[in-house]
Design an enzyme around this catalytic site. Structure first.
Site, PDB file in Angstrom:
ATOM      1  CB  CYS A 226      -5.412  -0.944   2.459  1.00  9.88           C
ATOM      2  SG  CYS A 226      -4.103  -1.071   3.979  1.00  9.88           S
TER       3      CYS A 226
ATOM      4  CB  CYS B 260      -4.778   2.954   5.666  1.00  9.97           C
ATOM      5  SG  CYS B 260      -4.058   2.855   3.614  1.00  9.97           S
TER       6      CYS B 260
ATOM      7  CB  CYS C 228      -9.362  -4.655 -11.645  1.00 12.52           C
ATOM      8  SG  CYS C 228      -8.208  -3.477 -12.879  1.00 12.52           S
TER       9      CYS C 228
ATOM     10  CB  CYS D 199      -1.143  -0.007   1.247  1.00 12.33           C
ATOM     11  SG  CYS D 199      -1.872   1.970   1.692  1.00 12.33           S
TER      12      CYS D 199
END
Length: 148
Positions: free
Chosen positions: A114, A117, A137, A66
């Site tokens: 994510c 977060c 994707c 991330c």
């Protein structure tokens, strides 16, 4: 750190935003920490232009993480060329991502965010390769690559 082509366009789900995450900042702090494009994608559920990410052409062994918090998301071993213009994977790392339902286009899609977060990464579809049949994707600007 504190507590938080039409089918493939941006999403807008409130599910990921409503949940508390281990990494969380104010909007002003996120804006300081992220580039304008990263903020738009990760915090406003935007979408980058297809074929605009250098991560499309990343073929080394390593981990995609991330861009907001460094959380490991996908192994390079699960990356494949989906022909869509966005980095695609058939499986995330265990516990790395969460999903929510996005109705921005008027029908349900599965948004991927994510797990650390809550940042928007992209969407997952059921037209990927074996063994999972999934196509995660992802927006390249939402991730960074760490070579092995």
């Amino acid at each position: 750190m504190g507590a938080a082509l039409p089918v493939l366009t941006a999403c807008g789900s409130d599910d990921a935003e409503a949940k508390a995450y281990p990494v969380s900042y104010s909007e002003a702090e996120w804006r300081k920490r992220l580039t304008r494009e990263q903020f738009h994608i990760l915090r406003e559920a935007g979408t980058e232009r297809p074929y605009s990410s250098p991560l499309n052409d990343e073929h080394r062994k390593g981990t995609f993480v991330c861009a907001a918090d460094g959380n490991p998301l996908f192994s390079s071993a699960t990356k494949f060329d989906s022909g869509t213009g966005w980095p695609s994977f058939w499986k995330p790392l265990a516990g790395a991502v969460g999903t929510s339902t996005d109705y921005k286009l008027g029908y349900p899609r599965t948004e991927v965010h994510c797990a650390k977060c809550g940042g928007h990464l992209g969407h997952v579809f059921d037209d990927g390769p074996k063994p999972t049949g999934k196509r995660y994707c992802m927006n390249g600007a939402a991730m960074k690559f760490r070579p092995a």
